[in-house]
Enzyme design. Structure first.
Site, PDB file in Angstrom:
ATOM      1  N   LYS A 217       0.836  -1.203   0.000  1.00  0.00           N
ATOM      2  CA  LYS A 217       0.000   0.000   0.000  1.00  0.00           C
ATOM      3  C   LYS A 217       0.869   1.252   0.000  1.00  0.00           C
ATOM      4  O   LYS A 217       2.048   1.220   0.362  1.00  0.00           O
ATOM      5  CB  LYS A 217      -0.906   0.026   1.246  1.00  0.00           C
ATOM      6  CG  LYS A 217      -1.904  -1.116   1.298  1.00  0.00           C
ATOM      7  CD  LYS A 217      -2.988  -0.909   0.274  1.00  0.00           C
ATOM      8  CE  LYS A 217      -4.038  -1.998   0.387  1.00  0.00           C
ATOM      9  NZ  LYS A 217      -4.986  -1.940  -0.686  1.00  0.00           N
ATOM     10  N   CYS A 218       0.259   2.359  -0.367  1.00  0.00           N
ATOM     11  CA  CYS A 218       0.880   3.675  -0.343  1.00  0.00           C
ATOM     12  C   CYS A 218       1.486   3.925   1.041  1.00  0.00           C
ATOM     13  O   CYS A 218       0.837   3.612   2.032  1.00  0.00           O
ATOM     14  CB  CYS A 218      -0.188   4.710  -0.670  1.00  0.00           C
ATOM     15  SG  CYS A 218       0.368   6.399  -0.645  1.00  0.00           S
ATOM     16  N   PRO A 219       2.675   4.423   1.141  1.00  0.00           N
ATOM     17  CA  PRO A 219       3.552   4.982   0.114  1.00  0.00           C
ATOM     18  C   PRO A 219       4.629   4.025  -0.385  1.00  0.00           C
ATOM     19  O   PRO A 219       5.545   4.441  -1.092  1.00  0.00           O
ATOM     20  CB  PRO A 219       4.203   6.151   0.838  1.00  0.00           C
ATOM     21  CG  PRO A 219       4.430   5.611   2.224  1.00  0.00           C
ATOM     22  CD  PRO A 219       3.189   4.754   2.496  1.00  0.00           C
TER      23      PRO A 219
END
Length: 81
Positions: A14-16
């Site tokens: 997932k981000c980042p």
């Protein structure tokens, strides 16, 4: 134009994380080098263009197949940090 010389696989993260992995892979690369990021997090479609703008590079192409983004970028200048 140079071919993609490296694939950065950030699928499942997932981000980042996808952008951070791409940034790390870009460090020390000369201008004009292409890399391809593989990511399953839809935010990469937004984050990577911003990252490349900050780094002076560009997004060459964004494709999506079966929920996997394939984002090819090109360095604009040598990154040293």
């Amino acid at each position: 134009m140079s071919e993609a010389v490296m694939t950065v696989d950030a699928r499942g993260h997932k981000c980042p994380v996808p952008s951070l992995r791409l940034r790390k892979a870009l460090e020390g690369r000369e201008a004009g080098v292409r890399l391809t990021l593989l990511a399953t997090d839809a935010m990469a479609r937004i984050d990577v263009p911003f990252l490349m703008q900050d780094l002076g590079g560009r997004v060459v192409q964004i494709d999506e197949t079966d929920g996997v983004l394939s984002i090819t970028v090109e360095t604009g200048a040598a990154l040293t940090d």
